[in-house]
Design a protein around this motif. Structure first.
Motif, PDB file in Angstrom:
ATOM      1  N   TYR A 269     -10.901  -5.678  -9.369  1.00 51.27           N
ATOM      2  CA  TYR A 269     -10.312  -4.330  -9.453  1.00 51.27           C
ATOM      3  C   TYR A 269      -8.924  -4.355 -10.088  1.00 51.27           C
ATOM      4  CZ  TYR A 269      -8.755   0.279  -7.745  1.00 51.27           C
ATOM      5  OH  TYR A 269      -8.283   1.565  -7.651  1.00 51.27           O
TER       6      TYR A 269
ATOM      7  N   LEU B  22     -10.937  -6.279   8.895  1.00 48.10           N
ATOM      8  CA  LEU B  22     -11.624  -5.594   7.812  1.00 48.10           C
ATOM      9  C   LEU B  22     -10.701  -5.307   6.660  1.00 48.10           C
ATOM     10  CD1 LEU B  22     -13.922  -2.956   9.470  1.00 48.10           C
ATOM     11  CD2 LEU B  22     -14.564  -4.673   7.811  1.00 48.10           C
ATOM     12  N   ASN B  23      -9.468  -5.016   6.971  1.00 48.42           N
ATOM     13  CA  ASN B  23      -8.641  -4.430   5.930  1.00 48.42           C
ATOM     14  C   ASN B  23      -7.176  -4.603   6.273  1.00 48.42           C
ATOM     15  OD1 ASN B  23      -7.081  -1.693   5.318  1.00 48.42           O
ATOM     16  ND2 ASN B  23      -8.435  -2.162   3.619  1.00 48.42           N
TER      17      ASN B  23
ATOM     18  N   VAL C 273     -23.769   7.186  -2.336  1.00 48.93           N
ATOM     19  CA  VAL C 273     -23.040   7.353  -1.069  1.00 48.93           C
ATOM     20  C   VAL C 273     -23.911   7.020   0.148  1.00 48.93           C
ATOM     21  CG1 VAL C 273     -21.462   9.029  -2.069  1.00 48.93           C
ATOM     22  CG2 VAL C 273     -23.519   9.839  -0.889  1.00 48.93           C
ATOM     23  N   LEU C 274     -24.995   6.285  -0.082  1.00 55.69           N
ATOM     24  CA  LEU C 274     -25.816   5.860   1.063  1.00 55.69           C
ATOM     25  C   LEU C 274     -24.993   5.087   2.083  1.00 55.69           C
ATOM     26  CD1 LEU C 274     -29.316   4.635  -0.126  1.00 55.69           C
ATOM     27  CD2 LEU C 274     -28.764   6.432   1.519  1.00 55.69           C
ATOM     28  N   ALA C 275     -23.942   4.417   1.605  1.00 52.23           N
ATOM     29  CA  ALA C 275     -23.089   3.647   2.513  1.00 52.23           C
ATOM     30  C   ALA C 275     -22.440   4.549   3.561  1.00 52.23           C
ATOM     31  CB  ALA C 275     -22.027   2.895   1.725  1.00 52.23           C
ATOM     32  N   CYS C 276     -22.352   5.852   3.296  1.00 47.25           N
ATOM     33  CA  CYS C 276     -21.718   6.780   4.243  1.00 47.25           C
ATOM     34  C   CYS C 276     -22.707   7.236   5.323  1.00 47.25           C
ATOM     35  CB  CYS C 276     -21.188   8.015   3.514  1.00 47.25           C
ATOM     36  SG  CYS C 276     -20.340   7.655   1.954  1.00 47.25           S
TER      37      CYS C 276
ATOM     38  N   TYR D 105     -18.559  -1.789  -0.885  1.00 46.28           N
ATOM     39  CA  TYR D 105     -18.715  -1.301  -2.258  1.00 46.28           C
ATOM     40  C   TYR D 105     -18.164  -2.338  -3.215  1.00 46.28           C
ATOM     41  CZ  TYR D 105     -19.994   3.611  -1.547  1.00 46.28           C
ATOM     42  OH  TYR D 105     -20.666   4.765  -1.268  1.00 46.28           O
TER      43      TYR D 105
ATOM     44  N   ARG E  32       0.841  -1.196   0.000  1.00 50.38           N
ATOM     45  CA  ARG E  32       0.000   0.000   0.000  1.00 50.38           C
ATOM     46  C   ARG E  32       0.873   1.241   0.000  1.00 50.38           C
ATOM     47  NH1 ARG E  32      -5.325  -0.058   3.199  1.00 50.38           N
ATOM     48  NH2 ARG E  32      -6.477  -0.977   1.494  1.00 50.38           N
ATOM     49  N   GLU E  33       0.559   2.143  -0.908  1.00 55.24           N
ATOM     50  CA  GLU E  33       1.336   3.368  -1.103  1.00 55.24           C
ATOM     51  C   GLU E  33       2.780   3.042  -1.455  1.00 55.24           C
ATOM     52  OE1 GLU E  33       0.614   6.348   2.087  1.00 55.24           O
ATOM     53  OE2 GLU E  33      -0.601   7.273   0.520  1.00 55.24           O
TER      54      GLU E  33
ATOM     55  N   GLY F 225     -14.622  -0.175  -8.167  1.00 58.31           N
ATOM     56  CA  GLY F 225     -14.801   0.772  -9.259  1.00 58.31           C
ATOM     57  C   GLY F 225     -14.082   0.230 -10.489  1.00 58.31           C
TER      58      GLY F 225
ATOM     59  N   ARG G   9      -8.226   5.219   1.482  1.00 60.04           N
ATOM     60  CA  ARG G   9      -8.142   4.129   0.516  1.00 60.04           C
ATOM     61  C   ARG G   9      -6.761   3.484   0.555  1.00 60.04           C
ATOM     62  NH1 ARG G   9      -7.680   5.571  -5.634  1.00 60.04           N
ATOM     63  NH2 ARG G   9      -5.645   6.152  -4.796  1.00 60.04           N
ATOM     64  N   ASP G  10      -5.725   4.323   0.604  1.00 60.99           N
ATOM     65  CA  ASP G  10      -4.356   3.800   0.535  1.00 60.99           C
ATOM     66  C   ASP G  10      -3.800   3.396   1.893  1.00 60.99           C
ATOM     67  OD1 ASP G  10      -4.559   4.234  -2.140  1.00 60.99           O
ATOM     68  OD2 ASP G  10      -3.415   6.102  -2.150  1.00 60.99           O
TER      69      ASP G  10
ATOM     70  N   GLY H 221     -23.035   1.723  -2.960  1.00 62.85           N
ATOM     71  CA  GLY H 221     -22.478   0.998  -1.814  1.00 62.85           C
ATOM     72  C   GLY H 221     -23.551   0.569  -0.830  1.00 62.85           C
ATOM     73  N   MET H 222     -23.213  -0.452  -0.069  1.00 59.33           N
ATOM     74  CA  MET H 222     -24.113  -0.942   0.990  1.00 59.33           C
ATOM     75  C   MET H 222     -23.608  -0.420   2.334  1.00 59.33           C
ATOM     76  SD  MET H 222     -25.928  -4.076   2.175  1.00 59.33           S
ATOM     77  CE  MET H 222     -26.005  -4.724   3.850  1.00 59.33           C
ATOM     78  N   PRO H 223     -24.484   0.211   3.124  1.00 57.51           N
ATOM     79  CA  PRO H 223     -24.020   0.757   4.414  1.00 57.51           C
ATOM     80  C   PRO H 223     -23.650  -0.350   5.390  1.00 57.51           C
ATOM     81  CG  PRO H 223     -26.255   1.516   3.874  1.00 57.51           C
ATOM     82  CD  PRO H 223     -25.916   0.424   2.904  1.00 57.51           C
TER      83      PRO H 223
ATOM     84  N   ASN I 163     -11.142   2.289   5.587  1.00 60.33           N
ATOM     85  CA  ASN I 163     -10.143   1.669   4.704  1.00 60.33           C
ATOM     86  C   ASN I 163     -10.806   0.573   3.870  1.00 60.33           C
ATOM     87  OD1 ASN I 163      -8.088   1.853   7.580  1.00 60.33           O
ATOM     88  ND2 ASN I 163      -7.912   3.219   5.852  1.00 60.33           N
ATOM     89  N   TYR I 164     -11.664  -0.202   4.524  1.00 62.90           N
ATOM     90  CA  TYR I 164     -12.340  -1.318   3.864  1.00 62.90           C
ATOM     91  C   TYR I 164     -13.300  -0.832   2.773  1.00 62.90           C
ATOM     92  CZ  TYR I 164     -16.231  -4.648   3.454  1.00 62.90           C
ATOM     93  OH  TYR I 164     -17.234  -5.448   2.976  1.00 62.90           O
ATOM     94  N   LEU I 165     -14.103   0.180   3.105  1.00 62.49           N
ATOM     95  CA  LEU I 165     -15.125   0.616   2.142  1.00 62.49           C
ATOM     96  C   LEU I 165     -14.501   1.213   0.874  1.00 62.49           C
ATOM     97  CD1 LEU I 165     -17.866   2.219   4.422  1.00 62.49           C
ATOM     98  CD2 LEU I 165     -18.119   0.194   2.976  1.00 62.49           C
TER      99      LEU I 165
ATOM    100  N   GLU J 128     -11.367   0.703  -0.414  1.00 58.64           N
ATOM    101  CA  GLU J 128     -10.145   0.063  -0.913  1.00 58.64           C
ATOM    102  C   GLU J 128     -10.067  -0.043  -2.432  1.00 58.64           C
ATOM    103  OE1 GLU J 128      -9.364  -3.628   1.040  1.00 58.64           O
ATOM    104  OE2 GLU J 128      -7.327  -3.716   0.285  1.00 58.64           O
ATOM    105  N   PHE J 129     -11.196  -0.296  -3.088  1.00 54.51           N
ATOM    106  CA  PHE J 129     -11.132  -0.556  -4.530  1.00 54.51           C
ATOM    107  C   PHE J 129     -11.889   0.494  -5.338  1.00 54.51           C
ATOM    108  CE2 PHE J 129     -10.839  -4.713  -2.328  1.00 54.51           C
ATOM    109  CZ  PHE J 129      -9.466  -4.874  -2.518  1.00 54.51           C
ATOM    110  N   GLN J 130     -11.718   1.760  -4.957  1.00 55.87           N
ATOM    111  CA  GLN J 130     -12.355   2.833  -5.708  1.00 55.87           C
ATOM    112  C   GLN J 130     -11.294   3.689  -6.402  1.00 55.87           C
ATOM    113  OE1 GLN J 130     -15.468   2.373  -6.119  1.00 55.87           O
ATOM    114  NE2 GLN J 130     -15.515   0.808  -4.514  1.00 55.87           N
TER     115      GLN J 130
END
Lengths: 416, 235
Positions: free
Chosen positions: A264, A415-416, B37-40, A359, A52-53, A362, B75-76, A371-373, B85-87, B89-91
């Motif tokens: 992705y 999660l990540n 952006v409903l996820a937000c 999500y 990452r980065e 992209g 994201r990064d 996205g799903m909340p 970070n999870y939401l 990650e792939f945008q």
């Protein structure tokens, strides 16, 4: 320097590294490099070999395994810290046989058990491409494995049990498209790394290839690709599978969890013919008829209480997107009724989607996904269990009920 | 033309129910940013106004450049908060920019200010730092960069109103301890490094006690003479 000694020196250099020199000549062919770049996408090299980065292909990404943390390696052409001194033979040896140029054994987190199927020609193209990426001087981090897994000779045992060396052999009784799909799915795509159950020794069981399994450390369930009871794709159209793999969303469902990464970084870049070939092959893997009625493990009085509680939560928090009868608004709001991903024996993914949301990736085919909340902070363990039980059993769905304890355990999932 | 009319009518008769059936099964999700952006919304509110949870910030009306920098950092993985970070990650950069511009354009009402629980002395110390800084310790006033009305400045400096004390002190703590960073030169790390824990508490208490601004917009790019250079606010 005289002409003779210059000639001698050039001759000496050539003699010392004949393969490097010839490979560099090959690397001059832009068509081969472009093919190699495409194949490197198909193999998803970037996902693991870029931190990452971090700089592209410079490695250093920590990969947590049940045996400790591995750090991916620098595959840029830097001669000291990357693979700049490797010959195309040595690169093929790594891809095909899982051995470093000095003969050392590679940890099977590198999917050489799949890449062994890659043809020499394709391996050479990837090699030619990797020689053209910017070299990065970055030393590989030493792995951090627990005893006894820090002993590399254990890999020998693993290889004896789980590694079958061999390039892909087309099946002459099948179409060229099916064979291309087989090659991509089983070779570069290394789909079996997640979609085949992993045993306690970290090996994929070939007898259960593509039968699905929980991905260690990640707490996501990679569904079976062979059973229509899970995500066997027998009931999907080729178009739906293509959309799913390439755009990340389809009329049948959206990608999530670790599969979002694959789409992705890799699948969205593949051409139409190749994705279609993968779809044809994957659809052919599916066996068996439609799912059978699951036998519930909860007493019926309790489960009907759970269901009515679950329905009230569904109607309040889910129905506005997924529809009163789970029909969704595909492809952006996936249907839940009849969605195999929700009815699998393992409820891990359904529970995690409710807790964590998410999500789809992209992609060029779906650049601004819906996205799903996450509902982790809104719903209690009981509520999560109730609503997941409801979506797994309503509208003809045949999943089994889930308990509040299962929901609670997954709150701590990485999660990540 | 006329002689085709009965045929056309007949076709239309058959076509209608099919169309109706199709439109029912192919109902699409709204093609809007609000739907995307409903996820937000559970944490940041449907319009980015914030929620009752003190740890989740208001997003609405912050400059798009600031929001974009945060989305990229989440994201990064440079700014750590696993659910974010999870939401993200792939945008793609392009999509994150659109999300940032969307929230920057919204102007939902501010929440009523929280009645201060801290002493008058603490609030006075906070007000002093926000408005005048602490020259003796080299601390510049917040308002020097975030604006006299504290609405932020385009492109990269956020507004400071509509946030709870817990969030503000959490972020200042993150800057102080190096868990939150920005592009070099990282001016906020320098400023937060000069604050004591008492200062952080005072600034958070004062800012969160402020009423909604009369004009909830940020200052135009380059309109404030900044006392130090910031990597996220290029000149």
């Amino acid at each position: 320097m005289s002409r003779t000694s210059t000639g001698l020196l050039v001759g000496l250099v050539l003699a010392l590294s004949p393969a490097t020199a010839s490979a560099q000549q090959k690397a001059a062919d832009p068509a081969v490099i472009a093919k190699g770049e495409y194949l490197a996408r198909a193999g998803d090299c970037i996902a693991c070999h870029t931190a990452r980065e971090g700089k592209t292909f410079a490695g250093g990404l920590p990969m947590k395994t049940p045996f400790g943390t591995l750090y991916t390696s620098n595959i840029t052409p830097d001669p000291q810290t990357g693979i700049g001194t490797w010959t195309s033979d040595q690169f093929y040896q790594m891809m095909h046989n899982g051995r470093f140029p000095d003969g050392g054994l590679v940890y099977p987190a590198m999917p050489f058990a799949s890449y062994t199927q890659v043809t020499r020609e394709d391996s050479d193209a990837i090699y030619a491409y990797l020689r053209t990426v910017p070299p990065v001087k970055q030393l590989n981090k030493p792995h951090d494995l627990t005893f006894p897994f820090n002993n590399r000779s254990l890999i020998l045992g693993w290889r004896t049990l789980f590694f079958r060396e061999g390039e892909f052999k087309p099946d002459p009784t099948k179409s060229a498209e099916w064979n291309r799909g087989n090659y991509l799915v089983e070779g570069l795509g290394h789909c079996g790394m997640c979609h085949t159950p992993i045993n306690a020794l970290g090996g994929s069981k070939q007898s259960q290839a593509f039968e699905g399994g929980l991905i260690p450390m990640q707490n996501w369930y990679a569904p079976s690709l062979t059973s229509n009871k899970e995500t066997g794709l027998g009931d999907w159209t080729i178009e739906e599978i293509v959309d799913y793999l390439r755009k990340g969303v389809s009329a049948k469902g959206a990608v999530y969890g670790p599969m979002a990464e694959v789409v992705y970084n890799s699948l969205q870049y593949l051409n139409d013919d190749d994705v279609r070939a993968m779809a044809v092959y994957l659809k052919g893997l599916a066996q068996g008829g439609p799912p059978e009625k699951a036998s519930t493990s909860l007493p019926s009085a309790e489960s009907s209480l759970l269901l009515s509680f679950g329905k009230s939560i569904y109607d309040r928090d889910c129905a506005s997107c997924h529809g009163a009868t789970g029909q969704g608004m595909p492809p952006d709001y996936p249907p839940l009724a009849g969605n195999q991903s929700i009815q699998m024996v393992s409820a891990v993914n359904s529970i995690r989607m409710v807790l964590n949301g998410g999500y789809p990736p992209g992609t060029s085919g779906n650049p601004m996904p819906h996205g799903m909340p996450p509902f982790a902070q809104k719903l209690s363990d009981d509520e999560v269990a109730a609503v997941v039980t409801y979506i797994r059993t309503a509208w003809g769905n045949r999943g089994e009920p889930v308990s509040a304890r299962q929901a609670n355990e997954l709150r701590a999932a990485t999660l990540n | 033309m006329d002689r085709f009319l009965p045929l056309t009518a007949l076709l239309a008769l058959f076509a209608l129910p099919i169309d109706a059936a199709q439109s029912q099964t192919t109902e699409r999700a709204p093609d809007t940013m609000a739907a995307r952006v409903l996820a937000c919304a559970p944490c940041h509110g449907a319009e980015g106004e914030g929620t009752s949870d003190a740890y989740f910030p208001r997003l609405a009306g912050k400059p798009a450049g600031y929001l974009y920098n945060q989305l990229i950092a989440f994201r990064d993985g440079r700014r750590r908060y696993p659910p974010m970070n999870y939401l993200l990650e792939f945008q793609t950069d392009d999509y994150l920019k659109k999300i940032a511009e969307y929230f920057a354009s919204l102007r939902p009402a501010f929440p009523p200010p929280v009645p201060p629980v801290d002493s008058k002395e603490v609030l006075a110390r906070g007000e002093q730092i926000v408005k005048n800084g602490d020259p003796q310790h080299g601390i510049p006033p917040c308002s020097a960069c975030h604006g006299p009305a504290l609405g932020g400045m385009e492109p990269g400096i956020p507004g400071l109103l509509g946030l709870r004390a817990a969030y503000i002190s959490g972020q200042l703590g993150g800057w102080r301890y190096g868990t939150r960073t920005a592009f070099a030169p990282d001016c906020m790390q320098i400023v937060a490094g000069l604050l004591t824990e008492v200062d952080v508490k005072a600034v958070a208490a004062y800012l969160s006690s402020r009423p909604a601004p009369a004009d909830p917009s940020f200052a135009p790019r380059g309109s404030l003479p900044m006392p130090l250079e910031c990597g996220s606010e290029p000149h």
